[in-house]
Motif scaffolding. Structure first.
Motif, PDB file in Angstrom:
ATOM      1  N   SER A 145       0.798  -1.231   0.000  1.00  0.00           N
ATOM      2  CA  SER A 145       0.000   0.000   0.000  1.00  0.00           C
ATOM      3  C   SER A 145       0.826   1.275   0.000  1.00  0.00           C
ATOM      4  N   SER A 150      -3.803   6.562  -1.656  1.00  0.00           N
ATOM      5  CA  SER A 150      -4.307   6.754  -0.291  1.00  0.00           C
ATOM      6  C   SER A 150      -3.172   6.938   0.702  1.00  0.00           C
ATOM      7  N   GLN A 208     -11.363  -3.013  -4.968  1.00  0.00           N
ATOM      8  CA  GLN A 208     -12.345  -3.054  -3.889  1.00  0.00           C
ATOM      9  C   GLN A 208     -13.458  -2.034  -4.158  1.00  0.00           C
ATOM     10  N   LEU A 210     -16.291  -0.027  -2.585  1.00  0.00           N
ATOM     11  CA  LEU A 210     -16.672   0.424  -1.249  1.00  0.00           C
ATOM     12  C   LEU A 210     -17.915   1.315  -1.315  1.00  0.00           C
ATOM     13  N   ASP A 214     -17.026   8.808   2.428  1.00  0.00           N
ATOM     14  CA  ASP A 214     -15.577   8.741   2.670  1.00  0.00           C
ATOM     15  C   ASP A 214     -15.122   7.310   2.982  1.00  0.00           C
ATOM     16  N   VAL A 216     -12.827   5.314   1.674  1.00  0.00           N
ATOM     17  CA  VAL A 216     -11.388   5.044   1.711  1.00  0.00           C
ATOM     18  C   VAL A 216     -10.805   5.541   3.036  1.00  0.00           C
ATOM     19  N   TRP A 219     -11.656   3.031   5.585  1.00  0.00           N
ATOM     20  CA  TRP A 219     -10.804   1.843   5.435  1.00  0.00           C
ATOM     21  C   TRP A 219      -9.464   2.043   6.140  1.00  0.00           C
ATOM     22  N   LEU A 248      -8.562  12.616  -0.532  1.00  0.00           N
ATOM     23  CA  LEU A 248      -9.013  11.267  -0.880  1.00  0.00           C
ATOM     24  C   LEU A 248     -10.221  11.315  -1.808  1.00  0.00           C
ATOM     25  N   TYR A 252     -10.171   9.391  -5.247  1.00  0.00           N
ATOM     26  CA  TYR A 252     -11.081   8.240  -5.383  1.00  0.00           C
ATOM     27  C   TYR A 252     -12.514   8.762  -5.488  1.00  0.00           C
ATOM     28  N   THR A 260     -17.466   3.633  -4.510  1.00  0.00           N
ATOM     29  CA  THR A 260     -16.106   4.136  -4.689  1.00  0.00           C
ATOM     30  C   THR A 260     -15.191   2.960  -4.956  1.00  0.00           C
ATOM     31  N   TYR A 262     -11.551   1.296  -4.954  1.00  0.00           N
ATOM     32  CA  TYR A 262     -10.293   1.455  -4.219  1.00  0.00           C
ATOM     33  C   TYR A 262      -9.354   0.303  -4.586  1.00  0.00           C
ATOM     34  N   PHE A 264      -6.251  -2.030  -4.507  1.00  0.00           N
ATOM     35  CA  PHE A 264      -5.399  -2.344  -3.359  1.00  0.00           C
ATOM     36  C   PHE A 264      -4.564  -3.579  -3.692  1.00  0.00           C
TER      37      PHE A 264
END
Length: 273
Positions: A145, A150, A208, A210, A214, A216, A219, A248, A252, A260, A262, A264
């Motif tokens: 990551s 992010s 991912q 989501l 917000d 992300v 997360w 963010l 995203y 959203t 994301y 990863f």
């Protein structure tokens, strides 16, 4: 500042479990690649709230299974949720993975999304392999990551997200977060190839999906953002969160369906001796 100090021992199981389905998928994919038929002693290092530990105990009900974590909050959540096989309950243990030693020689040491918080991988992974019984297996997954937007935006917000573009937090915190703690995949192959019979190494990027406001930010609050939130004072934390959340949202954006995306990435390896 050492990695262990950055990670800390205070984790919020409720926040972590908000995205339990996404977090469980790579753990199960790692477990599916373990080639052992009937391991007798298994350790889950960094077991967290114990979801995967219970899956392990169900897959090998005759095994003695240990869930190890340094967070009392996570261990309390794990113990409260229970989990047992025909031979008895899962053994929940409090320990620092950096200095942990097993009771006897395990057949399987499994660790999902934990060992990136532990320093000196060049010493750590060969040491874990040496604990194994002949024919045993080390199975590890770690997030990739550091280079993700992010996590890059975390560092950038600390560097210039304060008043008039000023810094937030201490110089020590910013230096600690400036280093990628996970090496390239080939490095782990080279590290383990000389002390194991076989090494299976791979990477996966999950897209991912989501939901919620917000997502992300929600997360990362339970994982990569924890060191920053715990290190900042109340006023700086509020400034950081407001600026970071805005960045963010730009990185995203919400899709037409209200979700959203994301991306990863994660690295996996299974080493057998």
């Amino acid at each position: 500042m050492e990695r262990a100090a950055i990670a800390g021992t205070h984790w919020d199981p409720g926040q972590y479990l908000k995205f339990s389905d996404h977090r469980l998928r790579p753990a199960l994919e790692l477990l599916a690649r373990v080639p052992l038929a009937s391991p007798q002693q298994i350790y889950d290092l960094g077991c967290g709230p114990g979801q995967v530990t219970r899956v392990i105990a169900e897959r090998w009900p005759a095994a003695t299974v240990y869930g190890v974590d340094n967070s009392q909050e996570m261990l309390a959540q794990a113990a409260a949720a229970g989990g047992s096989g025909p031979t008895g309950s899962i053994n929940w243990r409090a320990a620092d993975v950096a200095t942990w030693q097993p009771d006897g020689a395990p057949d399987l040491i499994y660790s999902n999304a934990t060992l990136h918080w532990v320093g000196d991988h060049a010493a750590l992974f060969p040491r874990l392999v040496r604990f194994l019984r002949p024919g045993g297996c080390l199975a590890v997954q770690m997030p990739l990551s550091w280079a993700a937007p992010s996590h890059r935006l975390m560092r950038e917000t600390l560097a210039n997200g304060g008043a008039d573009g000023g810094t937030l937090g201490s110089a020590e915190l910013r230096r600690a977060l400036a280093t990628d703690w996970v090496a390239p995949a080939a490095s782990y192959y080279d590290l383990l190839a000389g002390c194991t019979r076989s090494v299976d190494v791979w990477e996966t990027e999950y897209l991912q999906i989501l939901a919620g406001p917000d997502p992300v930010l929600e997360w990362v609050k339970s994982t990569g953002l924890r060191p920053i939130l715990e290190a900042l004072g109340d006023s700086e934390r509020a400034v950081f969160l407001a600026e970071y959340a805005a960045r963010l949202r730009a990185a995203y954006p919400v899709r037409a369906d209200g979700r959203t995306l994301y991306p990863f990435k994660r690295i996996f390896f299974v080493a057998t001796i």
